[in-house]
Write an enzyme that holds these catalytic residues in place. Structure first.
Site, PDB file in Angstrom:
ATOM      1  N   ASP A 150       8.226  -3.935  11.438  1.00  0.00           N
ATOM      2  CA  ASP A 150       9.500  -4.592  11.158  1.00  0.00           C
ATOM      3  C   ASP A 150      10.030  -5.285  12.402  1.00  0.00           C
ATOM      4  O   ASP A 150      10.510  -6.422  12.337  1.00  0.00           O
ATOM      5  CB  ASP A 150      10.512  -3.557  10.653  1.00  0.00           C
ATOM      6  CG  ASP A 150      10.063  -2.910   9.360  1.00  0.00           C
ATOM      7  OD1 ASP A 150       9.580  -3.634   8.479  1.00  0.00           O
ATOM      8  OD2 ASP A 150      10.177  -1.678   9.245  1.00  0.00           O
ATOM      9  N   ASP A 184       4.901  -5.800   1.390  1.00  0.00           N
ATOM     10  CA  ASP A 184       5.636  -4.588   1.734  1.00  0.00           C
ATOM     11  C   ASP A 184       6.370  -4.034   0.528  1.00  0.00           C
ATOM     12  O   ASP A 184       6.388  -2.823   0.286  1.00  0.00           O
ATOM     13  CB  ASP A 184       6.616  -4.913   2.855  1.00  0.00           C
ATOM     14  CG  ASP A 184       7.156  -3.672   3.522  1.00  0.00           C
ATOM     15  OD1 ASP A 184       6.456  -2.643   3.525  1.00  0.00           O
ATOM     16  OD2 ASP A 184       8.268  -3.723   4.055  1.00  0.00           O
TER      17      ASP A 184
END
Length: 437
Positions: free
Chosen positions: A358, A198
Site C-alpha cells: 500500500d 486487491d
C-alpha cells in the site's frame, strides 16, 4: 474500574490511530516525490530506466498512438496481475506445507536485494547528481552495513520499533521509485489493475489472500511479511492496575466451537515474547519488488474472562484497528495471574497495520503525478489520504475484511484526471486574466 464510567467510543481513538498510519505514508510519498523531482527532471531520455515484468509484453514508445499505448498498458497490467496471482498462490502452497522458515529467509533475502542493489543504485544516482566526494570502499562498507542492519531489523532480530518502521519506509521508498520508471500509460493502468486485484483477492472466497489468512488463522501462526505496524493505542481505563498485557497472534474466529476450548486456553496463555514476533498481513505478495498486498480489517470489542475470548461475529477478522479493549477481570481464589489479553488478531499489538505494498502504490501514484505538475501532487495526496481515512472508518464501523488499496488509488486516479483536465485549465485561464495569481 468505575462501573459508571462512560464507555469509550470507536471515534475516541480513531483519530490518533489514523494519524499514526498517515504520518509514515505521507513521509514515504514525500521522499519518493523528492527523488523523482531530483533524478527525473531532465528533458532528455538519459535518466535511469529499467525493464521489468511490468513491461515484458509491451514497450511504450512516444511515437505510438494513444490507443496503442492503452492496449499495450492493458496487456502489461494483465501479465503483471497474472504473475502476482501465481506468486501468491505459490506462497499459500508453501505456507500450507509449513515452509515458514524458507519464506522468512526468502523475504529477508528479497529485502537485502532491495536495500543493497536498488538502494545502492539510487545512491549512485544521487552521488552523481550532487557530485558528492566519496571513495568506493567507504561507500561499499556503508551500504553493506545499512543493508544488513535493515534485514536484521525487519526480519531477523528484535530491535526498537522505530528502527523497524524506518527501514520499512525506506524499502517502500526504494521500490516505489523504481516503479516510477515504468512508462506513463503502463503505470496508471497497473495501479487500477492492482486495486481491482486487491479487491478480488481479499473479498472473494477463493481469493489467494483470503486463503492465506484463513490458513494462518487456523494455525494461529505468523506469515513472514513486510507489514508496517504503528504503535498501539491502549486505553488505560480498560486494563486493571497490575495486570500484565499479554498478546497473541490471531483471534479465535469460531465462538461456538466447543471442541477448541482447550486450544484456546493454551493459546491465551502465550508467553509475552510473542509481542516481538514478526507481524503478518491479511494478504501479501512474496516479492517486495512487486509490492506486498494486505487486506485490512478491524476487531470488535474484546471481552476476556478467565483467559477466554469471545467475539461478536465469526467473520474473517484480523484487526487493523484496535479501537477498544474491554476487559473484565474475574479474580478467582488462589489465582495470582492477572492479565488482559490485548491485540487479539493480526499481529501481536492490535495497532494499525498496513502492508508495504500500500505504501508503494500510494507513493507511485503521487510520484507519477509529480512528473506532470505539483498541483496534481497536492490533489492526489489529499485524495489518497481521504481514501485511507474512508477505508479505516469503514473498517471501524463495519468490522469486515477490506483491502486498503482500492478506495485510495481510485480516488487518486480520479483526482489526477480532474486536476489535469479541468482544474489546471481553469487556474491557468484565471492567472492569464489576472483573476488569480
Amino acid at each position: 474500574m468505575d462501573e459508571n464510567a462512560k464507555p469509550r467510543s470507536v471515534l475516541d481513538s480513531l483519530g490518533e490511530e489514523i494519524v499514526r498510519i498517515v504520518t509514515p505514508v505521507s513521509i514515504c510519498m514525500l521522499l519518493v516525490v523528492i527523488l523523482v523531482s531530483v533524478l527525473n527532471n531532465d528533458s532528455d531520455s538519459s535518466g535511469p530506466s529499467f525493464t521489468s515484468i511490468a513491461t515484458v509484453a509491451y514497450s511504450e514508445s512516444s511515437s505510438d498512438s494513444n490507443w496503442d499505448k492503452l492496449k499495450g498498458a492493458l496487456l502489461n497490467a494483465l501479465v503483471f496481475v497474472v504473475v502476482v496471482t501465481a506468486v501468491t498462490f505459490l506462497l499459500v502452497l508453501l505456507f500450507y506445507f509449513r515452509c515458514t522458515k524458507f519464506l522468512k529467509y526468502y523475504m529477508g533475502f528479497s529485502s537485502f536485494l532491495v536495500l543493497g542493489f536498488m538502494g545502492g543504485e539510487i545512491c549512485l544516482f544521487l552521488i552523481g547528481k550532487f557530485r558528492i566526494p566519496i571513495d568506493c570502499v567507504t561507500f561499499a562498507l556503508s551500504l553493506f552495513n545499512f543493508t544488513v542492519v535493515g534485514v536484521l531489523a525487519v526480519f531477523m532480530s528484535k530491535t526498537a520499533i522505530i528502527i523497524t518502521q524506518g527501514y520499512l519506509v525506506v524499502i517502500g521508498v526504494l521500490v516505489a521509485y523504481w516503479f516510477t520508471l515504468l512508462p506513463e500509460w503502463t503505470t496508471w493502468v497497473l495501479l487500477v489493475a492492482m486495486s481491482l486485484y486487491d479487491l478480488a483477492a481479499v473479498l472473494l472466497p477463493g481469493g489467494p489472500l483470503r486463503l492465506l489468512v484463513e490458513l494462518a488463522i487456523s494455525r494461529d501462526e505468523d506469515i513472514p511479511a513486510l507489514v508496517y505496524e504503528a504503535r498501539p493505542i491502549i486505553n488505560p481505563d480498560s486494563v486493571q492496575r497490575g495486570a500484565v498485557v499479554q498478546r497473541r497472534v490471531w483471534r479465535e474466529r469460531r465462538d461456538n466451537d466447543i471442541g477448541s476450548d482447550e486450544n484456546l486456553d493454551s493459546r491465551s496463555n502465550l508467553n509475552s515474547t510473542v509481542y516481538s514476533s514478526l507481524e503478518s498481513s491479511t494478504g501479501l505478495e512474496s516479492l517486495p519488488s512487486i509490492g506486498e498486498r494486505n487486506a485490512v480489517d478491524v476487531e470488535d470489542g474484546v471481552d476476556v474472562e478467565d483467559g477466554q475470548v469471545s467475539s461478536s461475529d465469526s467473520e474473517l477478522a484480523a484487526p487493523l484497528i484496535q479501537h477498544r479493549i474491554n476487559v473484565r477481570m474475574n479474580l478467582q481464589e488462589g489465582s495470582s495471574d492477572d492479565f488482559a489479553l490485548e491485540g487479539i488478531g493480526l499481529g501481536s499489538s492490535g495497532a494499525i497495520k498496513l502492508g508495504l505494498g500500500d505504501f508503494i502504490f500510494y507513493s507511485v501514484l503521487v510520484a507519477r503525478a509529480a512528473m506532470y505538475d505539483f498541483m496534481t501532487v497536492y490533489a492526489c495526496y489529499l485524495a489518497i489520504i481521504a481514501g485511507l481515512g474512508i477505508t479505516l472508518m469503514l473498517l471501524a464501523f463495519y468490522q469486515k475484511a477490506l483491502p486498503a488499496l482500492p478506495v485510495s488509488v481510485l480516488l487518486g486516479v480520479l483526482f489526477y484526471l480532474l486536476t489535469r483536465l479541468l482544474l489546471e485549465t481553469f487556474v491557468v485561464q484565471c492567472s492569464i486574466n489576472l483573476l488569480m495569481f
